[in-house]
Design a protein around this motif. Structure first.
Motif, PDB file in Angstrom:
ATOM      1  N   ILE A  13      15.501 113.517 147.377  1.00 55.40           N
ATOM      2  CA  ILE A  13      16.020 112.404 148.168  1.00 55.40           C
ATOM      3  C   ILE A  13      15.409 112.450 149.555  1.00 55.40           C
ATOM      4  CG2 ILE A  13      18.117 111.345 149.107  1.00 55.40           C
ATOM      5  CD1 ILE A  13      19.569 113.026 146.776  1.00 55.40           C
ATOM      6  N   GLY A  14      14.829 111.336 149.982  1.00 55.60           N
ATOM      7  CA  GLY A  14      14.318 111.219 151.340  1.00 55.60           C
ATOM      8  C   GLY A  14      15.364 110.616 152.258  1.00 55.60           C
ATOM      9  N   SER A  15      15.194 110.815 153.566  1.00 54.00           N
ATOM     10  CA  SER A  15      16.153 110.272 154.530  1.00 54.00           C
ATOM     11  C   SER A  15      15.480 110.114 155.886  1.00 54.00           C
ATOM     12  CB  SER A  15      17.389 111.182 154.655  1.00 54.00           C
ATOM     13  OG  SER A  15      17.033 112.437 155.235  1.00 54.00           O
ATOM     14  N   PHE A  16      16.130 109.345 156.751  1.00 54.86           N
ATOM     15  CA  PHE A  16      15.634 109.126 158.112  1.00 54.86           C
ATOM     16  C   PHE A  16      16.275 110.148 159.047  1.00 54.86           C
ATOM     17  CE2 PHE A  16      14.890 104.889 156.281  1.00 54.86           C
ATOM     18  CZ  PHE A  16      13.581 104.671 156.685  1.00 54.86           C
ATOM     19  N   THR A  17      15.497 111.142 159.460  1.00 57.54           N
ATOM     20  CA  THR A  17      16.041 112.159 160.360  1.00 57.54           C
ATOM     21  C   THR A  17      16.407 111.570 161.718  1.00 57.54           C
ATOM     22  OG1 THR A  17      13.801 112.773 161.048  1.00 57.54           O
ATOM     23  CG2 THR A  17      14.771 114.012 159.223  1.00 57.54           C
ATOM     24  N   ALA A  18      15.704 110.515 162.151  1.00 54.04           N
ATOM     25  CA  ALA A  18      16.012 109.890 163.435  1.00 54.04           C
ATOM     26  C   ALA A  18      17.381 109.236 163.432  1.00 54.04           C
ATOM     27  CB  ALA A  18      14.943 108.849 163.776  1.00 54.04           C
ATOM     28  N   ALA A  19      17.926 108.969 162.246  1.00 54.69           N
ATOM     29  CA  ALA A  19      19.256 108.367 162.120  1.00 54.69           C
ATOM     30  C   ALA A  19      20.287 109.387 161.639  1.00 54.69           C
ATOM     31  CB  ALA A  19      19.214 107.180 161.166  1.00 54.69           C
ATOM     32  N   GLY A  20      19.963 110.677 161.734  1.00 50.83           N
ATOM     33  CA  GLY A  20      20.896 111.725 161.343  1.00 50.83           C
ATOM     34  C   GLY A  20      20.732 112.249 159.940  1.00 50.83           C
ATOM     35  N   GLY A  21      19.662 111.852 159.256  1.00 49.11           N
ATOM     36  CA  GLY A  21      19.434 112.324 157.902  1.00 49.11           C
ATOM     37  C   GLY A  21      19.044 113.782 157.851  1.00 49.11           C
ATOM     38  N   PRO A  22      19.277 114.448 156.709  1.00 51.10           N
ATOM     39  CA  PRO A  22      18.985 115.874 156.579  1.00 51.10           C
ATOM     40  C   PRO A  22      17.534 116.187 156.246  1.00 51.10           C
ATOM     41  CG  PRO A  22      20.021 115.083 154.583  1.00 51.10           C
ATOM     42  CD  PRO A  22      19.984 113.919 155.533  1.00 51.10           C
ATOM     43  N   GLY A  23      16.672 115.186 156.153  1.00 51.78           N
ATOM     44  CA  GLY A  23      15.282 115.414 155.772  1.00 51.78           C
ATOM     45  C   GLY A  23      15.111 115.172 154.287  1.00 51.78           C
ATOM     46  N   ILE A  24      14.592 116.185 153.574  1.00 55.24           N
ATOM     47  CA  ILE A  24      14.402 116.102 152.129  1.00 55.24           C
ATOM     48  C   ILE A  24      15.489 116.920 151.445  1.00 55.24           C
ATOM     49  CG2 ILE A  24      12.865 116.624 150.208  1.00 55.24           C
ATOM     50  CD1 ILE A  24      10.522 116.316 152.178  1.00 55.24           C
ATOM     51  N   VAL A  25      16.194 116.298 150.512  1.00 59.26           N
ATOM     52  CA  VAL A  25      17.278 116.943 149.778  1.00 59.26           C
ATOM     53  C   VAL A  25      16.838 117.133 148.333  1.00 59.26           C
ATOM     54  CG1 VAL A  25      19.646 116.691 148.924  1.00 59.26           C
ATOM     55  CG2 VAL A  25      19.071 115.993 151.258  1.00 59.26           C
ATOM     56  N   ALA A  26      17.061 118.333 147.802  1.00 61.84           N
ATOM     57  CA  ALA A  26      16.848 118.605 146.380  1.00 61.84           C
ATOM     58  C   ALA A  26      18.207 118.692 145.705  1.00 61.84           C
ATOM     59  CB  ALA A  26      16.080 119.912 146.187  1.00 61.84           C
ATOM     60  N   ALA A  27      18.332 118.056 144.530  1.00 61.63           N
ATOM     61  CA  ALA A  27      19.603 118.049 143.811  1.00 61.63           C
ATOM     62  C   ALA A  27      19.349 118.280 142.333  1.00 61.63           C
ATOM     63  CB  ALA A  27      20.332 116.724 144.019  1.00 61.63           C
ATOM     64  N   ALA A  28      20.283 118.958 141.672  1.00 58.14           N
ATOM     65  CA  ALA A  28      20.242 119.117 140.223  1.00 58.14           C
ATOM     66  C   ALA A  28      20.821 117.870 139.568  1.00 58.14           C
ATOM     67  CB  ALA A  28      21.033 120.354 139.811  1.00 58.14           C
ATOM     68  N   VAL A  29      20.280 117.516 138.408  1.00 62.35           N
ATOM     69  CA  VAL A  29      20.754 116.369 137.635  1.00 62.35           C
ATOM     70  C   VAL A  29      21.408 116.877 136.361  1.00 62.35           C
ATOM     71  CG1 VAL A  29      20.121 114.219 136.493  1.00 62.35           C
ATOM     72  CG2 VAL A  29      18.875 114.947 138.533  1.00 62.35           C
ATOM     73  N   ASP A  30      22.680 116.558 136.167  1.00 60.59           N
ATOM     74  CA  ASP A  30      23.382 116.948 134.948  1.00 60.59           C
ATOM     75  C   ASP A  30      22.900 116.070 133.798  1.00 60.59           C
ATOM     76  OD1 ASP A  30      25.724 116.561 132.918  1.00 60.59           O
ATOM     77  OD2 ASP A  30      26.217 118.403 133.993  1.00 60.59           O
ATOM     78  N   PRO A  31      22.343 116.668 132.737  1.00 57.40           N
ATOM     79  CA  PRO A  31      21.777 115.844 131.658  1.00 57.40           C
ATOM     80  C   PRO A  31      22.819 115.068 130.873  1.00 57.40           C
ATOM     81  CG  PRO A  31      21.741 118.159 131.041  1.00 57.40           C
ATOM     82  CD  PRO A  31      22.163 118.114 132.480  1.00 57.40           C
ATOM     83  N   GLY A  32      24.071 115.518 130.911  1.00 59.74           N
ATOM     84  CA  GLY A  32      25.110 114.851 130.138  1.00 59.74           C
ATOM     85  C   GLY A  32      25.785 113.705 130.838  1.00 59.74           C
ATOM     86  N   SER A  33      25.772 113.725 132.190  1.00 58.15           N
ATOM     87  CA  SER A  33      26.492 112.698 132.945  1.00 58.15           C
ATOM     88  C   SER A  33      25.640 111.986 133.977  1.00 58.15           C
ATOM     89  CB  SER A  33      27.689 113.330 133.663  1.00 58.15           C
ATOM     90  OG  SER A  33      27.254 114.248 134.669  1.00 58.15           O
ATOM     91  N   GLY A  34      24.450 112.534 134.269  1.00 56.53           N
ATOM     92  CA  GLY A  34      23.632 111.990 135.342  1.00 56.53           C
ATOM     93  C   GLY A  34      24.078 112.413 136.720  1.00 56.53           C
TER      94      GLY A  34
END
Length: 346
Positions: A13-34
């Motif tokens: 996930i990308g974000s706008f750091t100038a607007a308070g975003g955390p930068g680049i976020v990595a997340a796991a995806v649950d294959p059964g529920s998304g």
């Protein structure tokens, strides 16, 4: 840095750091529920608003959407993205989108109205200098947004022979190839004046493309001829069931992997719209629209059975399960990501 083999699916996930975003976020995806679960975030690049994965998935590329404009590479072999190699200037302002094509990372530079090619080394890192830049020219009838070119997206076509760039400022789509590492214009195709094309998505069959327009809440259905690198607009379809209350600002567009549905996001209305694909790809029929699960859905990502919306102003990424018969999204949940700007699945 080699690409890795099979691994559990993840979202970046990308974000706008100038607007308070955390930068680049990595997340796991649950294959059964998304469902998404945050694994980590890195905040070493200003405004990484758009991301793209290498073909093998081992390297993540990110624009830095700043006045100077740059692109960076990250190893994503582990759960924490690690920047590798130098940050490479793109020689243009405001890169808003990027993709990987023919051994290069290509950036669409909104502020400068251009496309830049940056070479990729065999290990996935970026060479220290951009190969070349194709500068767009022209304007559109809507003065506040179309006084000059504004390249908003660049991506390969399904054949892998061409790359297309979508320009909001000139109401056009340019078809290019790479020669000696520089993007070279093949042909330019005009859309309706004042439509403000933003993003394009290809049908998996390879014979059609759909362009979501930002300045008017519509999708332009096009026929695509990969042999000749030719785009032919066929029809323009509203993305909303009724007139918007104000400026609508459509943003993202996704085509289902099986080609049966198309989804769009509209920021001013905070909705996701679903279209049934008909006539072998030649027509779109609006099925309905549902709330996006937040505010200001800037981008979409999809996989078999699930849809993800990056909601910039509410600061979250929402996932939806998709009705297999109608394509209508059903909200599943969300994670907090301030100033979220894009989602990439890999």
């Amino acid at each position: 840095m080699a690409d890795v083999g099979r691994r559990p699916q993840r979202a970046f996930i990308g974000s706008f750091t100038a607007a308070g975003g955390p930068g680049i976020v990595a997340a796991a995806v649950d294959p059964g529920s998304g469902a998404l679960t945050v694994l980590s975030s890195v905040n070493d690049l200003p405004d990484p608003s758009y991301l793209a994965l290498s073909p093998g998935g081992g390297t993540l590329y990110a624009v830095s959407e700043t006045a100077e404009g740059a692109v960076a590479a990250y190893s994503v072999a582990g759960d924490v993205p690690e920047q590798v190699g130098p940050l490479v200037p793109v020689g243009a302002g405001g890169p808003t989108h990027l993709s990987v094509f023919d051994g290069h990372v290509l950036t669409a530079n909104y502020g400068s109205g251009s496309v830049t090619a940056v070479p990729v080394r065999p290990d996935g890192t970026l060479a220290p200098a951009a190969s070349g830049t194709l500068r767009h020219s022209g304007s559109g009838p809507y003065g506040p947004r179309q006084q000059g070119p504004h390249a908003h997206q660049v991506q390969p076509d399904p054949s892998g022979r061409w790359v297309v760039s979508v320009d909001l400022g000139t109401d056009s789509v340019r078809v290019c190839d790479l020669r000696d590492g520089s993007p070279v214009l093949h042909r330019e195709f005009s859309l309706r004046p004042g439509s403000g094309p933003r993003h394009l998505a290809f049908h998996p069959g390879g014979g059609h493309a759909y362009v979501v327009n930002e300045l008017t809440p519509t999708v332009t259905v096009c026929r695509w001829d990969a042999r000749d690198g030719a785009l032919k607009p066929l029809a323009e379809v509203p993305v909303l069931p009724g007139a918007p209350a104000g400026d609508a600002y459509p943003s993202g567009i996704v085509v289902a992997p099986d080609g049966r549905f198309v989804w769009t996001a509209t920021r001013g209305e905070d909705v996701l719209s679903v279209f049934a694909v008909e006539g072998g790809g030649e027509a779109l029929r609006l099925v309905g629209a549902v709330p996006c699960g937040g505010r200001w859905p800037r981008a979409l990502a999809g996989s078999a059975g699930y849809l993800y919306a990056a909601n910039e102003r509410s600061g979250d990424v929402t996932w939806f399960t998709l009705d297999p018969a109608t394509g209508l999204p059903r909200r599943g949940g969300s994670i907090r990501v301030p100033a979220a700007s894009c989602v990439v699945l890999g």
